[in-house]
Design a protein around this motif. Structure first.
Motif, PDB file in Angstrom:
ATOM      1  N   TRP A 179     -13.599  21.668  25.517  1.00 36.97           N
ATOM      2  CA  TRP A 179     -13.851  23.116  25.525  1.00 36.97           C
ATOM      3  C   TRP A 179     -12.814  23.881  26.341  1.00 36.97           C
ATOM      4  O   TRP A 179     -12.771  25.111  26.290  1.00 36.97           O
ATOM      5  N   ARG A 180     -12.018  23.184  27.116  1.00 36.79           N
ATOM      6  CA  ARG A 180     -10.904  23.756  27.863  1.00 36.79           C
ATOM      7  C   ARG A 180      -9.749  22.761  27.821  1.00 36.79           C
ATOM      8  O   ARG A 180      -9.956  21.564  27.603  1.00 36.79           O
ATOM      9  N   ASP A 181      -8.527  23.272  28.055  1.00 46.08           N
ATOM     10  CA  ASP A 181      -7.386  22.386  28.207  1.00 46.08           C
ATOM     11  C   ASP A 181      -6.769  22.604  29.590  1.00 46.08           C
ATOM     12  O   ASP A 181      -7.221  23.457  30.356  1.00 46.08           O
ATOM     13  N   ARG A 182      -5.770  21.824  29.915  1.00 40.25           N
ATOM     14  CA  ARG A 182      -5.159  21.896  31.237  1.00 40.25           C
ATOM     15  C   ARG A 182      -4.633  23.293  31.544  1.00 40.25           C
ATOM     16  O   ARG A 182      -4.868  23.847  32.617  1.00 40.25           O
ATOM     17  N   GLU A 183      -3.922  23.876  30.574  1.00 39.88           N
ATOM     18  CA  GLU A 183      -3.262  25.158  30.810  1.00 39.88           C
ATOM     19  C   GLU A 183      -4.248  26.276  31.118  1.00 39.88           C
ATOM     20  O   GLU A 183      -3.938  27.205  31.868  1.00 39.88           O
ATOM     21  N   SER A 184      -5.446  26.187  30.577  1.00 38.01           N
ATOM     22  CA  SER A 184      -6.412  27.278  30.738  1.00 38.01           C
ATOM     23  C   SER A 184      -7.084  27.297  32.100  1.00 38.01           C
ATOM     24  O   SER A 184      -7.699  28.301  32.483  1.00 38.01           O
ATOM     25  N   ILE A 185      -6.969  26.198  32.871  1.00 40.75           N
ATOM     26  CA  ILE A 185      -7.674  26.158  34.165  1.00 40.75           C
ATOM     27  C   ILE A 185      -6.733  25.888  35.337  1.00 40.75           C
ATOM     28  O   ILE A 185      -7.185  25.607  36.436  1.00 40.75           O
ATOM     29  N   GLU A 186      -5.429  25.964  35.100  1.00 43.31           N
ATOM     30  CA  GLU A 186      -4.481  25.712  36.178  1.00 43.31           C
ATOM     31  C   GLU A 186      -3.649  26.952  36.491  1.00 43.31           C
ATOM     32  O   GLU A 186      -3.379  27.779  35.621  1.00 43.31           O
ATOM     33  N   VAL A 187      -3.241  27.060  37.745  1.00 42.88           N
ATOM     34  CA  VAL A 187      -2.428  28.175  38.222  1.00 42.88           C
ATOM     35  C   VAL A 187      -1.308  27.618  39.090  1.00 42.88           C
ATOM     36  O   VAL A 187      -1.568  26.816  39.996  1.00 42.88           O
ATOM     37  N   ASP A 188      -0.066  28.042  38.817  1.00 45.39           N
ATOM     38  CA  ASP A 188       1.043  27.691  39.704  1.00 45.39           C
ATOM     39  C   ASP A 188       0.974  28.621  40.913  1.00 45.39           C
ATOM     40  O   ASP A 188       1.047  29.843  40.769  1.00 45.39           O
ATOM     41  N   LEU A 189       0.813  28.044  42.081  1.00 47.56           N
ATOM     42  CA  LEU A 189       0.626  28.827  43.301  1.00 47.56           C
ATOM     43  C   LEU A 189       1.916  29.445  43.842  1.00 47.56           C
ATOM     44  O   LEU A 189       1.865  30.274  44.752  1.00 47.56           O
ATOM     45  N   SER A 190       3.044  29.050  43.309  1.00 47.92           N
ATOM     46  CA  SER A 190       4.318  29.496  43.874  1.00 47.92           C
ATOM     47  C   SER A 190       4.425  31.008  43.912  1.00 47.92           C
ATOM     48  O   SER A 190       4.791  31.601  44.934  1.00 47.92           O
ATOM     49  N   ALA A 191       4.093  31.662  42.790  1.00 48.81           N
ATOM     50  CA  ALA A 191       4.246  33.115  42.717  1.00 48.81           C
ATOM     51  C   ALA A 191       3.289  33.820  43.669  1.00 48.81           C
ATOM     52  O   ALA A 191       3.679  34.755  44.380  1.00 48.81           O
ATOM     53  N   ALA A 192       2.028  33.392  43.692  1.00 48.20           N
ATOM     54  CA  ALA A 192       1.042  34.039  44.571  1.00 48.20           C
ATOM     55  C   ALA A 192       1.411  33.842  46.041  1.00 48.20           C
ATOM     56  O   ALA A 192       1.258  34.761  46.854  1.00 48.20           O
ATOM     57  N   CYS A 193       1.901  32.658  46.384  1.00 47.96           N
ATOM     58  CA  CYS A 193       2.287  32.412  47.773  1.00 47.96           C
ATOM     59  C   CYS A 193       3.489  33.272  48.173  1.00 47.96           C
ATOM     60  O   CYS A 193       3.529  33.814  49.286  1.00 47.96           O
ATOM     61  N   ARG A 194       4.452  33.393  47.277  1.00 49.24           N
ATOM     62  CA  ARG A 194       5.597  34.257  47.578  1.00 49.24           C
ATOM     63  C   ARG A 194       5.145  35.698  47.779  1.00 49.24           C
ATOM     64  O   ARG A 194       5.588  36.384  48.714  1.00 49.24           O
ATOM     65  N   LYS A 195       4.254  36.151  46.913  1.00 45.40           N
ATOM     66  CA  LYS A 195       3.751  37.523  46.993  1.00 45.40           C
ATOM     67  C   LYS A 195       3.061  37.790  48.321  1.00 45.40           C
ATOM     68  O   LYS A 195       3.183  38.875  48.904  1.00 45.40           O
ATOM     69  N   ARG A 196       2.335  36.789  48.837  1.00 41.90           N
ATOM     70  CA  ARG A 196       1.579  36.960  50.072  1.00 41.90           C
ATOM     71  C   ARG A 196       2.352  36.498  51.306  1.00 41.90           C
ATOM     72  O   ARG A 196       1.775  36.459  52.395  1.00 41.90           O
ATOM     73  N   ASP A 197       3.613  36.146  51.150  1.00 36.90           N
ATOM     74  CA  ASP A 197       4.428  35.662  52.267  1.00 36.90           C
ATOM     75  C   ASP A 197       3.790  34.425  52.908  1.00 36.90           C
ATOM     76  O   ASP A 197       3.672  34.297  54.126  1.00 36.90           O
ATOM     77  N   ILE A 198       3.396  33.496  52.040  1.00 36.40           N
ATOM     78  CA  ILE A 198       2.832  32.211  52.465  1.00 36.40           C
ATOM     79  C   ILE A 198       3.810  31.129  52.029  1.00 36.40           C
ATOM     80  O   ILE A 198       4.214  31.076  50.861  1.00 36.40           O
TER      81      ILE A 198
END
Length: 429
Positions: free
Chosen positions: A52-71
């Motif tokens: 009912w789900r695949d890998r792509e639908s439940i995963e997030v690359d954290l790189s962009a969010a961490c850069r945005k938050r200065d983490i």
């Protein structure tokens, strides 16, 4: 400027890093250590396991969010924590120093404690996205060649909700495939009764879950201690209330998925003063370790005593609401320590759970998590399935966008209408 490091980037670790940034501003450095840069939404794994789900639908690359938050993200992963040196040894041979550390590693899966257990042996798993994708292959084989199924949780397990979820999701998927009539199902659990959940029940979870199992023709065995798993059966010792052996039963199974017991991950295990014998992190009511006071911990990796004695060992789950409240309390406490004050925030350790059954489900709220309680509520209906889908979409958006707004408190206060719950409490100053 202090350097605060979060060890782990799962459900607790990711939002921990976001909340630290919110509470500490730009005056301090925040880093995250994780094995890889990808966040995977574990509650969706039962859906992945039936397609009912695949890998792509439940995963997030954290790189962009961490850069945005200065983490700063360190995707090498941790080999070993050296708390006396305020240092994490990374898997690539480098080290990362910290002033304050939040351990949010999640658990190690103790498949090796039972013969034949785990995806590398005779059973399936929904504990990790890779396991769930392997289980999907076995599910496809089951549809092509139907046979008996065993679902449940072994002795020492502390996470029972996903076992119930997967049993009913699998049942629905087999009905959709029009082979349910050729798949006998048995739920095998270490709980003393159906619906115990490691919490001694919540509301009428016993009655609701037993009724649902009868309705879906799922048999069950409680007070069960698994002796071993084989390719075509599960050997189960049924235990009396006094701990004596009632019977040893061989349950036929061509498809088995049972949740394992948890323990602390190898990077932090067996550190005197930091962990208990199972490797879980010892913390006080402020999420702070007393042997190493610059170390805090949140989530599944912390040590919590069981609800009470049971014939077969049963652990206490760390639910999403509970983890969110730990995270918020820890962020506030570290901010206070950096300002020269004492920690005073405490997580409420309430339980709010949505157990999806594929086309319905059961929701429950426990305040506090362990009885006796001020709120002891459970309900069922098709709305639970819809709410679980909403939860998935909301949480994945939160991770992608780098926001730390608590979800479970919003659910309890607005959706369920339970106004007695608060995310964090404070001692008198």
């Amino acid at each position: 400027m202090a350097h605060v490091v979060v060890l782990g980037a799962g459900l607790g670790g990711t939002i921990m890093a976001y909340e630290l940034r919110d509470n500490l501003g730009r005056d301090h450095k925040v880093s995250v250590v994780s094995k890889g840069s990808v966040y995977s939404f574990v509650p969706s794994n039962p859906w992945v396991a039936v397609g009912w789900r695949d890998r792509e639908s439940i995963e997030v690359d954290l790189s962009a969010a961490c850069r945005k938050r200065d983490i700063t993200l360190h995707p090498q992963g941790a080999k070993r924590l050296h708390p006396a040196e305020n240092r994490i040894e990374l898997l690539d041979g480098k080290s990362l120093d910290y002033d304050y550390l939040v351990i949010a590693t999640g658990p190690d899966l103790a498949f090796d404690e039972i013969e034949g257990f785990g995806p590398a042996a005779h059973t399936n798993s929904v504990c990790h996205i890779d396991h769930a994708l392997m289980t999907k292959e076995k599910f496809d084989q089951l549809v092509k060649k139907p046979g008996p199924v065993v679902i449940g949780a072994v002795q020492g397990a502390s996470c029972y909700g996903p076992a119930y979820e997967f049993a009913f999701i699998l049942e629905k998927a087999l009905r959709d495939a029009k082979v349910r009539d050729r798949v006998p199902m048995t739920f095998v659990t270490s709980e003393p009764y159906i619906g115990h959940l490691g919490l001694d029940g919540v509301g009428d979870t016993k009655g609701l879950l037993e009724s649902a199992m009868r309705d879906k023709h799922i048999k069950w065995i409680t007070n069960a201690k698994v002796q071993r798993f084989e390719a075509d059966k599960v050997v189960v010792e049924e235990v009396n209330h006094d701990g004596s052996t009632k019977a040893v039963t061989e349950v036929p199974s061509t498809f088995t998925m049972m949740l394992p017991a948890f323990r602390g991950v190898e990077a932090v295990r067996d550190i005197e003063g930091l962990t208990n014998p199972r490797g879980f992190i010892l913390v006080d009511k402020h999420q702070q370790n007393q042997a190493f006071k610059n170390i805090f911990s949140v989530g599944v990796c912390i040590a919590i005593p069981p609800t009470g004695k049971t014939p077969v060992p049963v652990g206490v789950p760390k639910t999403g609401f509970m983890i969110e409240s730990m995270v918020t309390a820890t962020a506030k406490n570290i901010a206070r320590v950096l300002s020269g004050e004492q920690p005073n925030a405490q997580g409420t350790w309430n339980a709010v759970c949505l157990a999806d059954f594929g086309d319905g489900g059961i929701a429950f709220v426990a305040q506090p998590q362990l009885p006796p309680r001020n709120v002891n509520w459970s309900s069922q209906g098709k709305w639970v399935h819809a709410a679980k889908i909403g939860f998935e979409k909301y949480f994945l958006h939160k991770v992608r966008s780098g926001t730390s707004e608590p979800f479970y408190e919003k659910l309890a206060l607005q959706v369920l209408g339970i106004d007695k719950l608060k995310a964090v409490t404070f001692e008198d100053a």
